[in-house]
Design a protein around this motif. Structure first.
Motif, PDB file in Angstrom:
ATOM      1  N   LEU A  14       0.832  -1.205   0.000  1.00 23.13           N
ATOM      2  CA  LEU A  14       0.000   0.000   0.000  1.00 23.13           C
ATOM      3  C   LEU A  14       0.866   1.253   0.000  1.00 23.13           C
ATOM      4  N   PHE A  17       2.155   2.278  -3.414  1.00 23.78           N
ATOM      5  CA  PHE A  17       1.202   3.013  -4.238  1.00 23.78           C
ATOM      6  C   PHE A  17       1.231   4.492  -3.904  1.00 23.78           C
ATOM      7  N   ILE A  84      -8.863  -4.749  -2.352  1.00 21.07           N
ATOM      8  CA  ILE A  84      -7.858  -3.892  -2.979  1.00 21.07           C
ATOM      9  C   ILE A  84      -8.047  -3.895  -4.496  1.00 21.07           C
ATOM     10  N   GLU A  85      -8.231  -5.076  -5.064  1.00 23.04           N
ATOM     11  CA  GLU A  85      -8.425  -5.167  -6.521  1.00 23.04           C
ATOM     12  C   GLU A  85      -9.709  -4.467  -6.958  1.00 23.04           C
ATOM     13  N   ARG A  88      -9.157  -0.751  -6.851  1.00 18.39           N
ATOM     14  CA  ARG A  88      -8.271  -0.348  -7.948  1.00 18.39           C
ATOM     15  C   ARG A  88      -9.055  -0.257  -9.262  1.00 18.39           C
ATOM     16  N   GLN A  89      -9.930  -1.228  -9.495  1.00 19.72           N
ATOM     17  CA  GLN A  89     -10.747  -1.230 -10.710  1.00 19.72           C
ATOM     18  C   GLN A  89     -11.792  -0.123 -10.678  1.00 19.72           C
ATOM     19  N   TYR A  91     -11.910   2.784  -8.876  1.00 21.85           N
ATOM     20  CA  TYR A  91     -11.447   4.167  -8.792  1.00 21.85           C
ATOM     21  C   TYR A  91     -10.340   4.519  -9.782  1.00 21.85           C
ATOM     22  N   GLU A  93      -6.151   3.748 -10.905  1.00 21.79           N
ATOM     23  CA  GLU A  93      -4.902   3.710 -10.142  1.00 21.79           C
ATOM     24  C   GLU A  93      -4.611   5.003  -9.392  1.00 21.79           C
ATOM     25  N   ASP A  94      -4.803   6.163 -10.036  1.00 24.56           N
ATOM     26  CA  ASP A  94      -4.483   7.439  -9.379  1.00 24.56           C
ATOM     27  C   ASP A  94      -5.373   7.699  -8.162  1.00 24.56           C
ATOM     28  N   PHE A  96      -7.157   5.473  -6.534  1.00 17.59           N
ATOM     29  CA  PHE A  96      -6.909   4.425  -5.551  1.00 17.59           C
ATOM     30  C   PHE A  96      -5.693   4.782  -4.702  1.00 17.59           C
ATOM     31  N   SER A  97      -4.656   5.261  -5.352  1.00 15.42           N
ATOM     32  CA  SER A  97      -3.446   5.646  -4.620  1.00 15.42           C
ATOM     33  C   SER A  97      -3.728   6.769  -3.639  1.00 15.42           C
ATOM     34  N   VAL A 100      -5.534   5.231  -0.651  1.00 18.19           N
ATOM     35  CA  VAL A 100      -4.583   4.500   0.187  1.00 18.19           C
ATOM     36  C   VAL A 100      -3.741   5.472   1.011  1.00 18.19           C
TER      37      VAL A 100
END
Length: 179
Positions: A14, A17, A84-85, A88-89, A91, A93-94, A96-97, A100
């Protein structure tokens, strides 16, 4: 693999990321589309009410799915690999990061407060947690659909468990529940 090793791997992944979002945060590009906001943010379920998590109809015969807590402590809930997956799907990647990053900041703040007040902390990685004292048992589904992936519960024998918002946690709230 031990619980501590699993937690360390999760935290390190995490954190990795987080490094990729510093430039997006600086430019202000962290908005989450409103149609992607989970149900608990939209007010459909109150994730701060214990009743939202209670699941008395579950038959708990497989100890791999539940953890029993029978001592005074604060329980931290972290997302599992499936959550987590999905995040990620959902939101991207940006975003999601960014989520986190915020969650890790609140977790660190929470841990600092709890540690300074000598409150034992446990981590839950299972689907269900059973809070148990001499008079009553509460079975909670902490991974119920629509509930936050990161969460905090307080438990003290003789009291009902309490769901706590890490964003609003203060030493006064810890004192109010535990002392």
């Amino acid at each position: 693999m031990t619980r501590q090793t699993l937690l360390s791997i999760t935290v390190l992944s995490l954190i990795s990321f987080n490094c990729s979002i510093r430039s997006e945060k600086a430019s202000g590009n962290t908005a989450i589309p409103s149609d992607s906001v989970p149900a608990f943010h939209q007010g459909e379920q109150n994730f701060l009410e214990l009743e939202t998590y209670i699941d008395s109809g579950i038959v708990l015969s497989d100890t791999a799915t539940f953890q029993v807590i029978d001592h005074t402590c604060a329980i931290s809930v972290f997302p599992n690999n499936q959550q987590i997956e999905k995040m990620r799907q959902l939101y991207g990647e940006d975003n999601f990061s960014s989520i986190v990053d915020d969650a890790m900041w609140y977790t660190a703040s929470t841990n600092e407060i709890l540690d300074s007040m000598k409150i034992e902390r446990d981590d839950i990685t299972k689907q269900f947690v059973i809070f148990k004292d001499e008079k009553k048992t509460w079975t909670l589904n902490i991974r119920k659909k629509g509930m936050p992936e990161w969460n905090l519960f307080f438990f003290k024998k003789g009291k009902a468990p309490e769901v706590i918002s890490t964003a609003d946690l203060t030493p006064e709230k810890v004192k109010e529940y535990f002392y």
